[in-house]
Design a protein around this motif. Sequence first.
Motif, PDB file in Angstrom:
ATOM      1  N   MET A 101       0.857  -1.204   0.078  1.00 54.88           N
ATOM      2  CA  MET A 101      -0.035   0.174  -0.067  1.00 54.88           C
ATOM      3  C   MET A 101       0.959   1.121  -0.147  1.00 54.88           C
ATOM      4  N   THR A 102       0.465   2.156  -0.763  1.00 52.28           N
ATOM      5  CA  THR A 102       1.270   3.346  -0.581  1.00 52.28           C
ATOM      6  C   THR A 102       0.358   4.464  -0.012  1.00 52.28           C
ATOM      7  N   MET A 103       1.072   5.552   0.558  1.00 51.20           N
ATOM      8  CA  MET A 103       0.356   6.628   1.323  1.00 51.20           C
ATOM      9  C   MET A 103       0.762   7.874   0.695  1.00 51.20           C
ATOM     10  N   ARG A 104       0.496   8.275  -0.556  1.00 52.65           N
ATOM     11  CA  ARG A 104       0.563   9.382  -1.358  1.00 52.65           C
ATOM     12  C   ARG A 104      -0.358  10.442  -0.541  1.00 52.65           C
ATOM     13  N   ARG A 105       0.327  11.852  -0.737  1.00 55.29           N
ATOM     14  CA  ARG A 105      -0.455  12.933  -0.272  1.00 55.29           C
ATOM     15  C   ARG A 105      -1.963  13.132  -0.867  1.00 55.29           C
ATOM     16  N   GLY A 106      -2.908  13.294  -0.351  1.00 53.32           N
ATOM     17  CA  GLY A 106      -4.214  13.222  -0.821  1.00 53.32           C
ATOM     18  C   GLY A 106      -4.942  11.867  -0.456  1.00 53.32           C
ATOM     19  N   GLN A 107      -4.162  10.932  -0.578  1.00 48.48           N
ATOM     20  CA  GLN A 107      -4.655   9.415  -0.556  1.00 48.48           C
ATOM     21  C   GLN A 107      -4.798   9.059   1.218  1.00 48.48           C
ATOM     22  N   ARG A 108      -3.611   9.765   1.732  1.00 47.14           N
ATOM     23  CA  ARG A 108      -3.571   9.617   3.172  1.00 47.14           C
ATOM     24  C   ARG A 108      -4.670   9.956   3.700  1.00 47.14           C
ATOM     25  N   GLU A 109      -4.908  11.283   3.571  1.00 48.40           N
ATOM     26  CA  GLU A 109      -6.109  11.771   4.327  1.00 48.40           C
ATOM     27  C   GLU A 109      -7.331  10.896   4.113  1.00 48.40           C
ATOM     28  N   GLU A 149      -4.689   5.850  15.030  1.00 44.17           N
ATOM     29  CA  GLU A 149      -3.594   6.311  15.987  1.00 44.17           C
ATOM     30  C   GLU A 149      -2.427   5.000  15.917  1.00 44.17           C
ATOM     31  N   ARG A 150      -2.950   3.816  16.046  1.00 46.29           N
ATOM     32  CA  ARG A 150      -2.126   2.572  16.065  1.00 46.29           C
ATOM     33  C   ARG A 150      -1.220   2.404  14.494  1.00 46.29           C
ATOM     34  N   TYR A 151      -2.039   2.874  13.577  1.00 47.02           N
ATOM     35  CA  TYR A 151      -1.444   2.879  12.315  1.00 47.02           C
ATOM     36  C   TYR A 151      -0.178   3.807  12.224  1.00 47.02           C
ATOM     37  N   GLN A 152      -0.628   5.122  12.667  1.00 49.48           N
ATOM     38  CA  GLN A 152       0.535   6.118  12.587  1.00 49.48           C
ATOM     39  C   GLN A 152       1.682   5.737  13.566  1.00 49.48           C
ATOM     40  N   ARG A 153       1.324   5.095  14.588  1.00 45.94           N
ATOM     41  CA  ARG A 153       2.612   4.830  15.414  1.00 45.94           C
ATOM     42  C   ARG A 153       3.656   3.748  14.879  1.00 45.94           C
ATOM     43  N   SER A 154       2.872   2.721  13.980  1.00 45.52           N
ATOM     44  CA  SER A 154       3.587   1.669  13.446  1.00 45.52           C
ATOM     45  C   SER A 154       4.246   2.297  12.196  1.00 45.52           C
ATOM     46  N   TYR A 155       3.780   3.205  11.324  1.00 49.62           N
ATOM     47  CA  TYR A 155       4.070   3.488   9.976  1.00 49.62           C
ATOM     48  C   TYR A 155       4.386   5.112   9.908  1.00 49.62           C
ATOM     49  N   GLY A 156       3.886   5.682  10.796  1.00 48.64           N
ATOM     50  CA  GLY A 156       4.039   7.156  10.544  1.00 48.64           C
ATOM     51  C   GLY A 156       3.242   7.519   9.000  1.00 48.64           C
ATOM     52  N   ASP A 157       4.094   8.470   8.487  1.00 46.92           N
ATOM     53  CA  ASP A 157       3.711   9.179   7.125  1.00 46.92           C
ATOM     54  C   ASP A 157       4.372   8.434   6.088  1.00 46.92           C
ATOM     55  N   ASN A 158       4.841   7.186   6.299  1.00 52.70           N
ATOM     56  CA  ASN A 158       5.678   6.617   5.212  1.00 52.70           C
ATOM     57  C   ASN A 158       4.908   6.400   4.075  1.00 52.70           C
ATOM     58  N   TYR A 159       5.702   6.498   2.897  1.00 48.54           N
ATOM     59  CA  TYR A 159       5.304   6.521   1.671  1.00 48.54           C
ATOM     60  C   TYR A 159       4.734   4.829   1.073  1.00 48.54           C
ATOM     61  N   GLY A 160       5.467   4.024   1.484  1.00 47.59           N
ATOM     62  CA  GLY A 160       5.419   2.680   1.272  1.00 47.59           C
ATOM     63  C   GLY A 160       5.089   2.163   2.990  1.00 47.59           C
ATOM     64  N   CYS A 161       4.165   1.078   3.014  1.00 46.61           N
ATOM     65  CA  CYS A 161       4.014   0.678   4.339  1.00 46.61           C
ATOM     66  C   CYS A 161       3.987  -0.916   4.330  1.00 46.61           C
ATOM     67  N   GLU A 162       5.024  -1.570   4.199  1.00 46.73           N
ATOM     68  CA  GLU A 162       5.301  -3.059   4.320  1.00 46.73           C
ATOM     69  C   GLU A 162       4.728  -3.683   5.265  1.00 46.73           C
ATOM     70  N   ALA A 163       4.250  -5.164   5.175  1.00 44.32           N
ATOM     71  CA  ALA A 163       3.884  -5.705   6.199  1.00 44.32           C
ATOM     72  C   ALA A 163       5.241  -6.368   6.888  1.00 44.32           C
ATOM     73  N   LYS A 164       5.052  -6.399   8.221  1.00 43.91           N
ATOM     74  CA  LYS A 164       6.547  -6.910   8.797  1.00 43.91           C
ATOM     75  C   LYS A 164       7.019  -8.203   8.486  1.00 43.91           C
ATOM     76  N   ASN A 165       6.068  -8.967   7.757  1.00 45.53           N
ATOM     77  CA  ASN A 165       6.480 -10.344   7.618  1.00 45.53           C
ATOM     78  C   ASN A 165       6.627 -10.341   5.945  1.00 45.53           C
ATOM     79  N   SER A 166       6.915  -9.241   5.301  1.00 48.62           N
ATOM     80  CA  SER A 166       6.680  -9.160   3.722  1.00 48.62           C
ATOM     81  C   SER A 166       7.524 -10.187   3.084  1.00 48.62           C
ATOM     82  N   LYS A 167       8.748 -10.486   3.778  1.00 48.80           N
ATOM     83  CA  LYS A 167       9.776 -11.247   2.982  1.00 48.80           C
ATOM     84  C   LYS A 167       8.900 -12.718   2.961  1.00 48.80           C
ATOM     85  N   GLU A 168       8.431 -13.079   3.922  1.00 49.00           N
ATOM     86  CA  GLU A 168       7.765 -14.482   4.274  1.00 49.00           C
ATOM     87  C   GLU A 168       6.507 -14.709   3.135  1.00 49.00           C
TER      88      GLU A 168
END
Length: 81
Positions: free
Chosen positions: A1-9, A24-43
């Motif tokens: 998932m990507t969080m471009r400006r405009g989509q983020r809001e 709030e939980r989401y923002q604590r984990s990912y902030g405003d990062n453009y890309g939000c990978e799953a923690k187990n993305s390699k698996e």
Amino acid sequence: MTMRRGQREHYFEALDHHFPGLKERYQRSYGDNYGCEAKNSKELAKAFVENCEKYGLLYKMEDIVKATPKKKTMEQLSLFS
């Protein structure tokens, strides 16, 4: 998932509407990062490749392009026929 400006809001508004408190939980984990990978993305990627190969599914763009039949002429589709 990507969080471009405009989509983020829009995404954060929808989270607040459907899942109060999750924004709030989401923002604590990912902030405003453009890309939000799953923690187990390699698996997950490994499982994806293994299953595609197991079931004979193409997943590499180069292979998909090679396997796609080529049309001799292009035809514009009509929205209203």
